[in-house]
Scaffold this motif. Sequence first.
Motif, PDB file in Angstrom:
ATOM      1  N   LEU A  87      -3.758   6.055  -6.140  1.00 16.08           N
ATOM      2  CA  LEU A  87      -2.376   4.950  -6.430  1.00 16.08           C
ATOM      3  C   LEU A  87      -2.974   3.692  -6.827  1.00 16.08           C
ATOM      4  CD1 LEU A  87      -0.879   7.491  -3.800  1.00 16.08           C
ATOM      5  CD2 LEU A  87      -1.429   8.149  -5.546  1.00 16.08           C
ATOM      6  N   LEU A 122       3.926   9.439   0.756  1.00 24.35           N
ATOM      7  CA  LEU A 122       5.069   9.619  -0.733  1.00 24.35           C
ATOM      8  C   LEU A 122       6.338   9.416  -0.319  1.00 24.35           C
ATOM      9  CD1 LEU A 122       4.981   8.781  -3.873  1.00 24.35           C
ATOM     10  CD2 LEU A 122       3.902  11.517  -3.731  1.00 24.35           C
ATOM     11  N   THR A 132      -1.470   0.427  -4.477  1.00 26.44           N
ATOM     12  CA  THR A 132      -1.856   0.741  -3.022  1.00 26.44           C
ATOM     13  C   THR A 132      -3.456   1.018  -2.913  1.00 26.44           C
ATOM     14  OG1 THR A 132      -1.336   3.136  -2.921  1.00 26.44           O
ATOM     15  CG2 THR A 132       0.611   1.092  -1.768  1.00 26.44           C
ATOM     16  N   HIS A 190      10.007   0.804   0.906  1.00 25.70           N
ATOM     17  CA  HIS A 190       8.131   0.594   0.056  1.00 25.70           C
ATOM     18  C   HIS A 190       8.205  -0.468   1.398  1.00 25.70           C
ATOM     19  CE1 HIS A 190       4.158   0.010  -0.599  1.00 25.70           C
ATOM     20  NE2 HIS A 190       5.470  -1.162  -1.433  1.00 25.70           N
ATOM     21  N   ASN A 243       3.668   4.158  -0.310  1.00 21.15           N
ATOM     22  CA  ASN A 243       4.228   4.584  -1.930  1.00 21.15           C
ATOM     23  C   ASN A 243       5.633   5.477  -1.752  1.00 21.15           C
ATOM     24  OD1 ASN A 243       0.999   4.291  -3.325  1.00 21.15           O
ATOM     25  ND2 ASN A 243       0.678   6.237  -1.182  1.00 21.15           N
ATOM     26  N   ALA A 265       4.302   5.396  -8.165  1.00 17.30           N
ATOM     27  CA  ALA A 265       2.705   5.593  -7.934  1.00 17.30           C
ATOM     28  C   ALA A 265       2.551   6.989  -8.572  1.00 17.30           C
ATOM     29  CB  ALA A 265       2.597   5.480  -6.516  1.00 17.30           C
TER      30      ALA A 265
END
Length: 317
Positions: A6, A107, A9, A154, A161, A184
């Motif tokens: 991703l 995520l 990150t 975040h 993400n 992402a």
Amino acid sequence: MASVVLKGTGQKMPLVGFGLWKVTRSSCADTVYNAIKHGYRLLDGAGDYGNEKEAGEGVARAIKDGLVKREELFITSKLWNTYHAREHVRTLAEYQLKLWGIDYFDLFLIHFPVSLKFVEVEHRYPPEWFGDDGKVYLQDTPIQETWEAMEALHAAGIAKNIGISNFSGALILDLMRYARVHPAVLQIEHHPYLTQEPLVKLAKELGIAITAYSSFGPQSFIEVNMDRDAKLLMDHHIVTQIASAHGKTPAQVLLRWATQRGIAVIPKSNNEQRLMQNLHCIDFNLSPEQIKEISALNHNLRFNDPGDIDVRLSIFA
């Protein structure tokens, strides 16, 4: 395990995960536990699925039994439409973390680019699309406000993400103009009946990873009466012929059609054998000709369209 790196990150997201949509609460903990036991490391959930507490119970048991460590799992969840206002985003994310019994999401996605009237968790959770009277109530919260609140998640480490789901190209381009943290991941409905090639190309150009949901097309929607009477991809002669040529199942071929092009997939199955087969769908390659054959089945047939609920929700118009 094959993964997608991703942007931002550098975290690795497994290419094949386990989707929690339509996994019943009563069996969810056991299903998640078994998925982890058989090797799944990506779990794709959402507040709207109504099974986060049970999914978290399965995760906790797997960790307690030594099957996996928390840092070896990639857990995705999503912000529902009724919580788009700035003051509600973090409150909801933290509430969802408590349901899961974890400290952070790997995520966290905006589930739909739709803002609905706020509903208190104590009143109804998940609130779904409708008010108490069965009507849809919109709310005037712009995506920019919601995204800025996502960026705050975040920054706080609540979500490693952040990303988007069910966004069109125009909305993505607009978001990129003001985003300090770029999305992402883009999660979209993606199968041979709906290839969305321009959107896929755009996301890749922008460095946004793609996760496909409903990889089996109408198969995913039969039990919710949203299959539009479409011919099952599992039974389509092109898919079955290619599966036979490789000694694989039609499901594995459909998943490989996506993963071979770098698109992550999140199939669900309550059947243990199919669960294992889905995970092991990357140990063969389709030929370029076979990928083209499958892609040629496209006729822009979308099954998950909020516009069917209310014309004011026509985000794909």
